[in-house]
Design a protein around this motif. Structure first.
Motif, PDB file in Angstrom:
ATOM      1  N   GLY A  26       0.820  -1.206   0.000  1.00  0.00           N
ATOM      2  CA  GLY A  26       0.000   0.000   0.000  1.00  0.00           C
ATOM      3  C   GLY A  26       0.853   1.256   0.000  1.00  0.00           C
ATOM      4  O   GLY A  26       1.931   1.297   0.597  1.00  0.00           O
ATOM      5  N   ASP A  27       0.357   2.294  -0.680  1.00  0.00           N
ATOM      6  CA  ASP A  27       1.139   3.511  -0.856  1.00  0.00           C
ATOM      7  C   ASP A  27       1.497   4.185   0.458  1.00  0.00           C
ATOM      8  O   ASP A  27       2.616   4.675   0.632  1.00  0.00           O
ATOM      9  CB  ASP A  27       0.383   4.498  -1.746  1.00  0.00           C
ATOM     10  N   ARG A  28       0.561   4.230   1.406  1.00  0.00           N
ATOM     11  CA  ARG A  28       0.840   4.947   2.654  1.00  0.00           C
ATOM     12  C   ARG A  28       1.997   4.308   3.411  1.00  0.00           C
ATOM     13  O   ARG A  28       2.891   5.025   3.908  1.00  0.00           O
ATOM     14  CB  ARG A  28      -0.408   4.994   3.530  1.00  0.00           C
ATOM     15  N   LEU A  29       2.014   3.003   3.498  1.00  0.00           N
ATOM     16  CA  LEU A  29       3.098   2.325   4.205  1.00  0.00           C
ATOM     17  C   LEU A  29       4.432   2.551   3.492  1.00  0.00           C
ATOM     18  O   LEU A  29       5.466   2.764   4.140  1.00  0.00           O
ATOM     19  CB  LEU A  29       2.804   0.824   4.311  1.00  0.00           C
ATOM     20  N   MET A  30       4.409   2.546   2.167  1.00  0.00           N
ATOM     21  CA  MET A  30       5.640   2.778   1.414  1.00  0.00           C
ATOM     22  C   MET A  30       6.108   4.222   1.567  1.00  0.00           C
ATOM     23  O   MET A  30       7.309   4.487   1.681  1.00  0.00           O
ATOM     24  CB  MET A  30       5.423   2.407  -0.051  1.00  0.00           C
ATOM     25  N   GLN A  31       5.178   5.162   1.603  1.00  0.00           N
ATOM     26  CA  GLN A  31       5.543   6.558   1.844  1.00  0.00           C
ATOM     27  C   GLN A  31       6.214   6.713   3.205  1.00  0.00           C
ATOM     28  O   GLN A  31       7.235   7.409   3.334  1.00  0.00           O
ATOM     29  CB  GLN A  31       4.293   7.435   1.772  1.00  0.00           C
ATOM     30  N   GLU A  32       5.652   6.074   4.205  1.00  0.00           N
ATOM     31  CA  GLU A  32       6.211   6.169   5.553  1.00  0.00           C
ATOM     32  C   GLU A  32       7.625   5.570   5.608  1.00  0.00           C
ATOM     33  O   GLU A  32       8.501   6.110   6.304  1.00  0.00           O
ATOM     34  CB  GLU A  32       5.300   5.460   6.547  1.00  0.00           C
ATOM     35  N   ALA A  33       7.832   4.482   4.887  1.00  0.00           N
ATOM     36  CA  ALA A  33       9.158   3.868   4.856  1.00  0.00           C
ATOM     37  C   ALA A  33      10.183   4.808   4.229  1.00  0.00           C
ATOM     38  O   ALA A  33      11.303   4.961   4.732  1.00  0.00           O
ATOM     39  CB  ALA A  33       9.104   2.548   4.093  1.00  0.00           C
ATOM     40  N   ILE A  34       9.801   5.448   3.121  1.00  0.00           N
ATOM     41  CA  ILE A  34      10.723   6.360   2.438  1.00  0.00           C
ATOM     42  C   ILE A  34      11.017   7.576   3.315  1.00  0.00           C
ATOM     43  O   ILE A  34      12.170   8.002   3.441  1.00  0.00           O
ATOM     44  CB  ILE A  34      10.138   6.773   1.076  1.00  0.00           C
ATOM     45  N   ALA A  35       9.971   8.119   3.939  1.00  0.00           N
ATOM     46  CA  ALA A  35      10.182   9.250   4.845  1.00  0.00           C
ATOM     47  C   ALA A  35      11.081   8.852   6.008  1.00  0.00           C
ATOM     48  O   ALA A  35      11.912   9.644   6.479  1.00  0.00           O
ATOM     49  CB  ALA A  35       8.834   9.765   5.358  1.00  0.00           C
ATOM     50  N   GLY A  36      10.932   7.609   6.455  1.00  0.00           N
ATOM     51  CA  GLY A  36      11.766   7.120   7.549  1.00  0.00           C
ATOM     52  C   GLY A  36      13.238   7.069   7.204  1.00  0.00           C
ATOM     53  O   GLY A  36      14.098   7.305   8.060  1.00  0.00           O
ATOM     54  N   ILE A  37      13.538   6.772   5.949  1.00  0.00           N
ATOM     55  CA  ILE A  37      14.945   6.765   5.518  1.00  0.00           C
ATOM     56  C   ILE A  37      15.526   8.168   5.600  1.00  0.00           C
ATOM     57  O   ILE A  37      16.664   8.369   6.053  1.00  0.00           O
ATOM     58  CB  ILE A  37      15.064   6.212   4.081  1.00  0.00           C
ATOM     59  N   ALA A  38      14.754   9.163   5.157  1.00  0.00           N
ATOM     60  CA  ALA A  38      15.230  10.544   5.266  1.00  0.00           C
ATOM     61  C   ALA A  38      15.474  10.904   6.725  1.00  0.00           C
ATOM     62  O   ALA A  38      16.482  11.537   7.065  1.00  0.00           O
ATOM     63  CB  ALA A  38      14.220  11.502   4.638  1.00  0.00           C
ATOM     64  N   GLY A  39      14.556  10.502   7.597  1.00  0.00           N
ATOM     65  CA  GLY A  39      14.739  10.768   9.021  1.00  0.00           C
ATOM     66  C   GLY A  39      15.975  10.102   9.583  1.00  0.00           C
ATOM     67  O   GLY A  39      16.674  10.678  10.432  1.00  0.00           O
ATOM     68  N   ALA A  40      16.266   8.889   9.104  1.00  0.00           N
ATOM     69  CA  ALA A  40      17.460   8.178   9.563  1.00  0.00           C
ATOM     70  C   ALA A  40      18.733   8.925   9.161  1.00  0.00           C
ATOM     71  O   ALA A  40      19.709   8.980   9.916  1.00  0.00           O
ATOM     72  CB  ALA A  40      17.473   6.761   8.995  1.00  0.00           C
ATOM     73  N   VAL A  41      18.737   9.501   7.966  1.00  0.00           N
ATOM     74  CA  VAL A  41      19.889  10.277   7.502  1.00  0.00           C
ATOM     75  C   VAL A  41      20.080  11.516   8.368  1.00  0.00           C
ATOM     76  O   VAL A  41      21.204  11.858   8.762  1.00  0.00           O
ATOM     77  CB  VAL A  41      19.712  10.675   6.023  1.00  0.00           C
TER      78      VAL A  41
END
Length: 364
Positions: free
Chosen positions: A334-349
């Protein structure tokens, strides 16, 4: 040519296999080669803290990707430095509109070499239509429209306009010319045949100029038997003709930012104005940081989506810059879960940057 620091190289790998629903994560230990010179305790502490921060970055990236089922990968590279961290799969995945970067870079090189300029006039007509998202088509509904090379580049990057990208690809000399650019610059990704041919093939069709009309394309796509749709979609997802791996993506983004490719900094400037993907890397980028990025979103079949991506450059207020690529090749999460994962990578950086800015910036 890309150079390696002879004193310290770190490559963190997390290889995830999800074929049977179980993840198997393998992390290679950091390899650090140090000159045989005694270090003072403060410098030794900074080195250890940096390694600890890198390991934590990998852990945070894995945590962000874990909820997403299917093929996915993320890579981070600090621009101009040897840090390169990979979580998930390094295998090529569907780029979709991320591949507009290569069209823009091909045109940017033509401008840098001359005689083409960004101000060169271009006449666009209905015959230049592609498929799916193409805001430019509204301007040609009642005839032709006058634009420029530079405006088309901006539309292709910032709005992910498929029609603008089609015109640029034609100006460049077609898909072969873009693939030649990739080969000349040793960028190991596939460009594919262009949106018209690729998107219709994924749908179980062959390109027909009538499909420039969205309703005609949708009607034809809906008439394809479900067995053929499933077969074509699955073939593409498993072996995308526009495949790229996240490690190669961040290396290319690094080279773009540092101007290794002729005209590439012009393309990076356009990426800072991207309006697509607000819930992806942008959602994890705090105030004061600058994001320069390009999204890519593929077709769906049932609950599956082949290609859900965001790649770009994150620049901190202090000026340190990170190339980031997150690509989800085939998932039903689902798009929302994938969006959250991508945003999480930015947060990790961002978290990695803050940890190392505090403890280790003097040793970098």
């Amino acid at each position: 040519m890309r150079h390696r620091n002879r004193f310290a190289i770190l490559l963190s790998l997390a290889l995830c296999s999800c074929a049977d629903g179980n993840e198997v994560d393998q992390v290679e230990e950091a390899i650090v080669e140090r000159a045989e010179i005694p270090l003072d305790p403060a410098e030794q502490k900074r080195i250890e803290d940096m390694e600890s921060a890198r390991v934590q970055l990998l852990s945070d990236m894995e945590l962000s990707l874990r909820p997403v089922q299917g093929r996915r990968g993320a890579a981070v590279k600090e621009v101009g430095r040897d840090l390169l961290v990979l979580a998930g799969s390094p295998e090529p995945m569907a780029q979709q509109s991320v591949s507009k970067l290569w069209v823009n870079l091909t045109i940017a090189e033509m401008v840098a070499r001359g005689p083409m300029t960004y101000q060169d006039p271009v006449v666009v007509t209905n015959s230049d239509r592609a498929v799916f998202h193409q805001p430019l088509a509204r301007r040609t509904a009642n005839g032709s429209v006058n634009t420029t090379v530079g405006e088309l580049m901006s539309m292709a990057i910032t709005k992910s306009d498929n029609m603008a990208n089609q015109v640029l690809m034609d100006l460049a000399g077609g898909p072969g010319a873009v693939q030649s650019w990739l080969s000349r610059h040793d960028v190991d990704v596939a460009f594919g045949p262009g949106d018209r041919v690729m998107q219709t093939a994924i749908s179980g069709l062959a390109w027909d100029p009538r499909y420039a009309d969205r309703q005609a394309f949708e009607a034809a796509r809906n008439s394809v038997p479900s067995g053929i749709r499933n077969e074509r979609f699955s073939l593409y997802a498993a072996n995308p003709v526009d495949g790229a791996g996240v490690v190669e993506m961040v290396r290319a983004l690094d080279a773009m930012y540092t101007g290794e490719y002729p005209g590439s900094t012009d393309v990076v400037s356009l990426m800072s104005n991207t309006v697509t993907g607000r819930s992806r890397l942008k959602a994890g980028t705090p105030a004061g940081w600058t994001l320069m990025h390009k999204t890519g979103t593929g077709q769906t079949w049932g609950r599956r989506r082949a290609g859900f991506n965001d790649v770009g450059l994150l620049r901190s207020p202090e000026g340190r810059t990170y190339a980031v690529a997150v690509m989800i090749g085939d998932s039903d999460s689902g798009d929302r879960l994938m969006q959250e994962a991508i945003a999480g990578i930015a947060g990790a950086v961002v978290d990695y940057h803050e940890r190392t800015q505090e403890c280790c910036v003097r040793s970098m």
